[in-house]
Design an enzyme around this catalytic site. Structure first.
Site, short mmCIF file in Angstrom:
data_model
loop_
_atom_site.label_atom_id
_atom_site.label_comp_id
_atom_site.label_asym_id
_atom_site.label_seq_id
_atom_site.Cartn_x
_atom_site.Cartn_y
_atom_site.Cartn_z
N HIS A 1 0.87 -1.18 0.00
CA HIS A 1 0.00 0.00 0.00
C HIS A 1 0.90 1.23 0.00
CE1 HIS A 1 -2.86 3.00 1.41
NE2 HIS A 1 -3.83 2.14 1.14
N CYS B 1 -3.55 2.49 -4.66
CA CYS B 1 -4.47 3.30 -3.86
C CYS B 1 -4.53 4.69 -4.46
CB CYS B 1 -4.04 3.36 -2.39
SG CYS B 1 -5.19 4.36 -1.43
N HIS C 1 -7.62 0.36 -4.89
CA HIS C 1 -8.41 1.16 -3.96
C HIS C 1 -8.90 2.38 -4.70
CE1 HIS C 1 -6.50 -0.12 0.20
NE2 HIS C 1 -7.12 -1.11 -0.42
N ASP D 1 -12.55 2.88 -1.47
CA ASP D 1 -11.79 3.21 -0.27
C ASP D 1 -12.43 4.43 0.40
OD1 ASP D 1 -9.78 3.03 1.59
OD2 ASP D 1 -8.36 4.20 0.42
N HIS D 2 -12.63 4.34 1.66
CA HIS D 2 -13.25 5.40 2.45
C HIS D 2 -14.55 5.87 1.80
CE1 HIS D 2 -8.97 6.55 4.01
NE2 HIS D 2 -9.29 5.29 4.24
N TYR E 1 -14.77 4.64 7.28
CA TYR E 1 -15.42 3.37 6.93
C TYR E 1 -16.88 3.31 7.37
CZ TYR E 1 -10.84 1.86 5.46
OH TYR E 1 -9.65 1.76 4.79
C1 DNO Z 1 -6.70 3.28 5.79
C2 DNO Z 1 -5.99 2.29 5.02
C3 DNO Z 1 -4.65 1.84 5.53
C4 DNO Z 1 -4.27 0.55 4.85
C5 DNO Z 1 -2.97 -0.02 5.28
C6 DNO Z 1 -2.60 -1.18 4.41
O1 DNO Z 1 -7.82 3.55 5.55
O2 DNO Z 1 -5.90 2.64 3.69
O3 DNO Z 1 -4.70 1.64 6.90
O4 DNO Z 1 -5.23 -0.41 5.10
O5 DNO Z 1 -1.99 0.92 5.27
O6 DNO Z 1 -1.54 -1.88 4.98
#
Ligand code: DNO
Length: 400
Positions: A240, A279, A306, A357-358, A374
């Protein structure tokens, strides 16, 4: 792409039955109760797989199998911890869970200063304020030499801010940066830790003398050690990117922030099992990053996507944008990764898991007690938007 969702295990108030109804196909999760560094047993993995499968989905991606600090700073217990990591990977492989996300950020996983930044329409987003971040470093951590790591105008603003910060404001900043955003991702500090700042400082001290080159070498060492297991079990590791993509955080190097970093990373261990979590949110928070160009270049080594987008603001601040806006251009990313998925499928490869993501906090999310970023409605809304983008892209590619 396979539509996946980050789910925090049986305790998550968002149930698998709910996720099935909104079109989720695969689950992204971890054995959150196993302390970092301990082995994930085949039994525990299989048990969670069966639970997920009983709801008609699969465990698509591990996020995360945490890499212990001692592996990152090369402590004496590093090799023993890497051996445990290899056993966990093999156990995952035996159970058919073959995509593993992790990060290599020293001490602090992702960072935000404000978890409820208001938009005019009454929704809120996660936000990063550079001055507040510097304030935490200079005034709260009181890290030696911290001020020298920030531009003079930022340091001046920290001094101004100091005149108006209350104890409550300082407490909130500590909670946001090192507590609330960390525990649920298996970070170092958990809610309930009595002296989070002191604990955090002692962790930073472990990295004395670790500069950019040393951290790179420790990452290369870790990857070289685990690749044979990944080859044997066909496990795709996906790092990531560092979030936010700053060169240094609290004096410690960050090494996965940009196109050049990722080029170095993929070349350092040039094995298809050594790949990326693309991401878009983390990368789009860096003004130097052209996210679309990076997606084109790195799609062949991307194993997990992501989808999220940021707007970069003046003074080093950024805000998490709606999924239809911001500088990441999620429509174009859907095009790039759908093409990549088709290319792989033509060669018999697996589908590409993607998670939204989020999400913004909308409707009742703020009262839902969810982990920051989340919530349910905001993420569901974003998944609906991305599902639409994907459908349009599929249609476009089919009619070409
Ligand atoms: C937060 C996430 C991070 C991610 C880690 C992966 O929302 O994007 O905490 O899960 O860094 O190892």
């Amino acid at each position: 792409m396979e539509k996946t969702w980050r789910w925090f295990g049986r305790k998550d108030r968002i149930t698998l039955a709910m996720l099935r109804q909104i079109g989720v196909e695969g689950i992204v999760t971890a054995l959150h109760d196993v302390p970092n560094g301990e082995i994930w047993t085949e039994e525990a993995i299989r048990d969670l797989c069966s639970y997920i499968e009983s709801y008609g989905m699969r465990w698509s991606v591990v996020e995360s199998l945490p890499v212990c600090e001692a592996i990152k700073y090369a402590g004496p217990e590093r090799d023993a911890l890497i051996e445990n990591y290899k056993v966990s990977l093999a156990n995952l492989g035996k159970c058919g869970v073959k995509t593993v996300c992790y990060n290599f950020m020293p001490v602090l996983d992702w960072a935000r200063t404000d978890l409820e930044h208001k938009w005019e329409d009454g929704t809120t987003s996660l936000y990063f304020d550079y001055v507040r971040f510097a304030y935490f470093d200079i005034k709260i951590l009181a890290r030696e030499g911290a001020a020298a790591d920030f531009p003079a105008d930022i340091v001046a603003k920290v001094e101004e801010l100091d005149k108006v910060m209350t104890d409550g404001d300082r407490h909130t900043l500590v909670e946001n940066i090192i507590v609330k955003t960390q525990g649920f991702v298996n970070g170092n500090i958990s809610e309930g830790d009595r002296e989070p700042v002191r604990k955090f400082k002692s962790l930073l001290d472990l990295y004395k003398g670790i500069d950019r080159d040393a951290l790179r070498e420790n990452l290369r060492y870790f990857l070289a050690a685990i690749m044979p297991v990944c080859d044997e079990w066909d496990i795709n590791m996906c790092i990531h990117p560092d979030d936010p993509p700053l060169d240094k955080v609290f004096g410690l190097p960050r090494i996965i922030t940009s196109r050049d970093d990722i080029r170095w990373f993929l070349g350092a261990v040039d094995n298809p099992h050594n790949g990326l979590t693309f991401c878009a949110g983390s990368l789009s928070a860096g003004s130097r990053n052209n996210v679309v160009e990076m997606a084109r270049e790195f799609a062949p080594r991307t194993h997990f996507v992501h989808l999220r987008s940021c707007n970069v603001l003046d003074g080093g601040n950024f805000i998490e944008a709606p999924h239809t806006a911001g500088r990441a251009n999620l429509v174009e990313l859907c095009r790039i990764f759908t093409r990549e998925e088709r290319r792989r499928n033509a060669n018999g490869g697996i589908g590409l898991p993607m998670r939204v993501d989020h999400g913004k906090n909308i409707l009742g999310d703020a009262e839902g007690g969810y982990n920051p970023g989340y919530g349910f409605y905001g993420r569901m809304w974003a998944l609906g938007q991305v599902t639409g983008m994907m459908a349009a892209v599929e249609n476009e590619l089919n009619t070409k």
